[in-house]
Design an enzyme around this catalytic site. Sequence first.
Site, PDB file in Angstrom:
ATOM      1  CD  GLU A  93      -3.282   0.104   0.571  1.00 35.29           C
ATOM      2  OE1 GLU A  93      -2.986   1.063  -0.172  1.00 35.29           O
ATOM      3  OE2 GLU A  93      -4.444  -0.199   0.854  1.00 35.29           O
ATOM      4  CG  ASP A  94      -0.969   4.693  -1.659  1.00 37.68           C
ATOM      5  OD1 ASP A  94      -1.664   4.039  -0.835  1.00 37.68           O
ATOM      6  OD2 ASP A  94      -1.478   5.454  -2.503  1.00 37.68           O
ATOM      7  CG  ASP A  97      -5.962   9.071   5.991  1.00 35.27           C
ATOM      8  OD1 ASP A  97      -5.704   9.482   7.132  1.00 35.27           O
ATOM      9  OD2 ASP A  97      -6.626   9.742   5.176  1.00 35.27           O
ATOM     10  CG  LEU A 102      -4.735  -2.381   5.690  1.00 33.34           C
ATOM     11  CD1 LEU A 102      -4.285  -3.138   4.439  1.00 33.34           C
ATOM     12  CD2 LEU A 102      -3.523  -1.886   6.472  1.00 33.34           C
TER      13      LEU A 102
HETATM   14  P1  5GP Z   1      -7.885   5.202   4.413  1.00 36.70           P
HETATM   15  O1  5GP Z   1      -8.975   4.270   4.007  1.00 36.70           O
HETATM   16  O2  5GP Z   1      -6.773   4.561   5.208  1.00 36.70           O
HETATM   17  O3  5GP Z   1      -8.442   6.400   5.128  1.00 36.70           O
HETATM   18  O4  5GP Z   1      -7.336   5.840   3.103  1.00 36.70           O
HETATM   19  C1  5GP Z   1      -6.363   5.343   2.324  1.00 36.70           C
HETATM   20  C2  5GP Z   1      -6.395   6.026   0.986  1.00 36.70           C
HETATM   21  O5  5GP Z   1      -6.651   7.447   1.110  1.00 36.70           O
HETATM   22  C3  5GP Z   1      -5.054   5.937   0.323  1.00 36.70           C
HETATM   23  O6  5GP Z   1      -4.939   4.737  -0.394  1.00 36.70           O
HETATM   24  C4  5GP Z   1      -5.044   7.183  -0.539  1.00 36.70           C
HETATM   25  O7  5GP Z   1      -5.713   6.926  -1.752  1.00 36.70           O
HETATM   26  C5  5GP Z   1      -5.874   8.191   0.231  1.00 36.70           C
HETATM   27  N1  5GP Z   1      -5.016   9.129   1.008  1.00 36.70           N
HETATM   28  C6  5GP Z   1      -4.913   9.196   2.342  1.00 36.70           C
HETATM   29  N2  5GP Z   1      -4.052  10.169   2.710  1.00 36.70           N
HETATM   30  C7  5GP Z   1      -3.594  10.718   1.557  1.00 36.70           C
HETATM   31  C8  5GP Z   1      -2.654  11.769   1.268  1.00 36.70           C
HETATM   32  O8  5GP Z   1      -2.048  12.412   2.135  1.00 36.70           O
HETATM   33  N3  5GP Z   1      -2.441  12.047  -0.049  1.00 36.70           N
HETATM   34  C9  5GP Z   1      -3.082  11.388  -1.059  1.00 36.70           C
HETATM   35  N4  5GP Z   1      -2.792  11.741  -2.311  1.00 36.70           N
HETATM   36  N5  5GP Z   1      -3.966  10.377  -0.812  1.00 36.70           N
HETATM   37  C10 5GP Z   1      -4.205  10.053   0.484  1.00 36.70           C
END
Ligand code: 5GP
Length: 190
Positions: A93-94, A97, A102
Amino acid sequence: MNGHYLEVVEAEALHRRICELGATISADYSGLNPVLVGVLKGSVPFIADLIRCIDTPHEVDFLLLTRFGSKGRVAVAMDTAISLEGRHVLLVEDIVDTGLTLSTLRRNLSVRQPESLRTVALLDKVPRRIVDVPLEYRGFEIGDEFLVGYGLDWEGRYRNLPGLWAVMQMDRLQDIHETFPAVAFGSGTT
Ligand code: 5GP
């Protein structure tokens, strides 16, 4: 830095840390022939660099997620070609957040009965987590800023930047998008 954006991790530091992760993963998965599953599209630069720092045999596959609804729900839009049943699966994963993506993904992959399921994320936005989800390997802990570059996008742009940049004023991205990439590649001025 010009008040709008700030480079938070340079390309060289990214590569150094990714090779440390690669060495750890190589040791942990020695002899297990894992499948590394890159989550498109943000993980592309990361997985490309990571696998070149892994010296134990493994396979690589990808899946693509789509988001729907207002609560950040996700579904698999393009699945892996390799069957994950009985395999040691390492999700790549990149960024993690809130952890919602995940945890949904882990649920989805668990029912396929992999032998093991772990995740490596380049970035861990610790203060934003709302779901307690296992994250076995991570490159960097970061704060609450919005990042672009090295796979991370803003409206489809900036995935190509070699380093990671924090955008300080989201509402100004419209104004700076002509000059920002040149600065990020080191050929422009702020
Ligand atoms: P989660 O479900 O953990 O909240 O979100 C994960 C997804 O949110 C990541 O795969 C990404 O697409 C997006 N995301 C979360 N933080 C960032 C950020 O700082 N920059 C960008 N470009 N995308 C983010």
